[in-house]
Design an enzyme around this catalytic site. Structure first.
Site, PDB file in Angstrom:
ATOM      1  N   ARG A 162       0.822  -1.224   0.000  1.00  0.00           N
ATOM      2  CA  ARG A 162       0.000   0.000   0.000  1.00  0.00           C
ATOM      3  C   ARG A 162       0.851   1.268   0.000  1.00  0.00           C
ATOM      4  O   ARG A 162       0.451   2.298   0.533  1.00  0.00           O
ATOM      5  CB  ARG A 162      -0.972   0.024   1.188  1.00  0.00           C
ATOM      6  CG  ARG A 162      -1.912  -1.175   1.249  1.00  0.00           C
ATOM      7  CD  ARG A 162      -2.854  -1.243   0.062  1.00  0.00           C
ATOM      8  NE  ARG A 162      -3.630  -2.474   0.086  1.00  0.00           N
ATOM      9  CZ  ARG A 162      -3.322  -3.583  -0.570  1.00  0.00           C
ATOM     10  NH1 ARG A 162      -2.229  -3.619  -1.321  1.00  0.00           N
ATOM     11  NH2 ARG A 162      -4.090  -4.648  -0.498  1.00  0.00           N
ATOM     12  N   SER A 174     -11.255   0.064   3.502  1.00  0.00           N
ATOM     13  CA  SER A 174     -10.534  -0.347   4.716  1.00  0.00           C
ATOM     14  C   SER A 174      -9.879   0.866   5.364  1.00  0.00           C
ATOM     15  O   SER A 174      -9.198   1.644   4.694  1.00  0.00           O
ATOM     16  CB  SER A 174      -9.464  -1.381   4.376  1.00  0.00           C
ATOM     17  OG  SER A 174     -10.058  -2.557   3.873  1.00  0.00           O
ATOM     18  N   GLU A 196      -4.884   3.187   6.682  1.00  0.00           N
ATOM     19  CA  GLU A 196      -4.716   3.070   5.239  1.00  0.00           C
ATOM     20  C   GLU A 196      -5.326   4.296   4.567  1.00  0.00           C
ATOM     21  O   GLU A 196      -4.834   4.764   3.546  1.00  0.00           O
ATOM     22  CB  GLU A 196      -5.392   1.783   4.737  1.00  0.00           C
ATOM     23  CG  GLU A 196      -5.197   1.517   3.258  1.00  0.00           C
ATOM     24  CD  GLU A 196      -5.646   0.118   2.869  1.00  0.00           C
ATOM     25  OE1 GLU A 196      -6.336  -0.012   1.844  1.00  0.00           O
ATOM     26  OE2 GLU A 196      -5.316  -0.841   3.590  1.00  0.00           O
TER      27      GLU A 196
END
Length: 306
Positions: free
Chosen positions: A176, A226, A296
């Site tokens: 990520r 998320s 995130e």
């Protein structure tokens, strides 16, 4: 006064849509966020480049958003300029198994188009919201794959106005993460390498992933996907659920009863509500399991940009 003159200059340059005090709750999937001093939606890459030259001449702070699917914007809004990469930077060209795509194109839409053409490599994107540019920025992924597996090059606009093509191996991809997060670069185009596949199989795989997301994730309420990165080898949702935090609510925001790594806007939630829940989760998980949780989603405070 500086803002008024900037807007006038941008409009005169015909860079695209230019608005003062645009509510960002209209442009985030959480439906949260105060106004941007100046909001621009450029007509294309050249218009974006022209707009950046003008913005930099005013020495104003700025940031870029896509579909706002991974963003929590301050209730006070964003100081300076917000640039939205939309459908006007959503072009798509195909040359055999290689595609060149604009950073503003919906990631899900791209995956759908490619699956219908029997091209494999984007099945994992079937249920990932956001834009292609955002997917490169975050190295978006699921089901064992991510952007680092298919990106050949990204065309990046840097804060000083440079437009540069960057190769995959120079993107510093990890979980990520990409170098764009450190250097504040904007992915305006991407070249992706796919493979010819069986149309029925590719379409089936993508539909399967989409259905899995529908069944396991709470898209019936405004949310941002998320919230926390998985603290590997653990999974964020499993830890939050184990801690008994499913359904925990503050103000108009709530940890989803369906998936514990989602915070949903159930009743006109404010950014402050979401932030309170985020901090509560971090503190609880750290106390119970000695695990540090990191978001995130990107949290943007009014004074935080550039």
């Amino acid at each position: 006064m500086k803002t008024k003159q900037l807007i006038s200059d941008l409009q005169e340059a015909k860079v695209g849509k230019v608005v003062e005090n645009e509510l960002l709750s209209k442009h985030t999937t959480w439906k949260i966020g105060g106004p941007a001093d100046v909001f621009i939606e450029p007509d294309g890459v050249d218009a974006l480049s022209k707009a950046m030259d003008i913005i930099n001449s005013y020495d104003l702070s700025w940031r870029v958003i896509g579909r706002g699917s991974n963003l929590l914007v301050d209730d006070e809004g964003i100081e300076g300029v917000v640039i939205k990469l939309g459908q006007n930077i959503g072009h798509l060209e195909r040359n055999d198994s290689t595609i060149r795509v604009g950073g503003g194109l919906s990631f899900i839409k791209l995956a759908t188009i490619m699956s219908k053409e029997g091209m494999s490599g984007l099945e994992f994107a079937g249920g990932i919201p956001g834009t292609v540019g955002g997917a490169v920025f975050m190295n978006a992924g699921a089901h064992g794959s991510d952007m680092s597996h298919i990106l050949v090059q990204a065309r990046v606009l840097f804060p000083d106005g440079r437009l540069v093509w960057i190769n995959n191996e120079d993107m510093n991809f990890s979980y990520r993460t990409s170098r764009l997060q450190e250097e504040e670069g904007i992915c305006v185009e991407a070249i992706l390498q796919l493979q010819a596949g069986d149309k029925e199989k590719v379409t089936h795989e993508m539909k399967k992933y989409k259905q899995y997301r529908r069944e396991t994730q709470p898209w019936n309420y405004p949310c941002a996907g998320s919230v926390f990165r998985n603290p590997l080898p653990n999974h964020a949702g499993a830890l939050i659920e184990k801690a008994g935090l499913k359904g925990y609510r503050h103000g108009g925001a709530q940890i989803s009863e369906q998936h514990a790594n989602f915070i949903v806007n159930v009743d006109q939630a404010k950014a402050a509500d979401v932030l309170t829940i985020i901090e509560h989760v971090k503190k609880t998980i750290n106390q119970l399991y000695n695990v540090e949780m990191h978001t995130e989603v990107e949290i943007v405070e009014r004074k935080q940009i550039l």
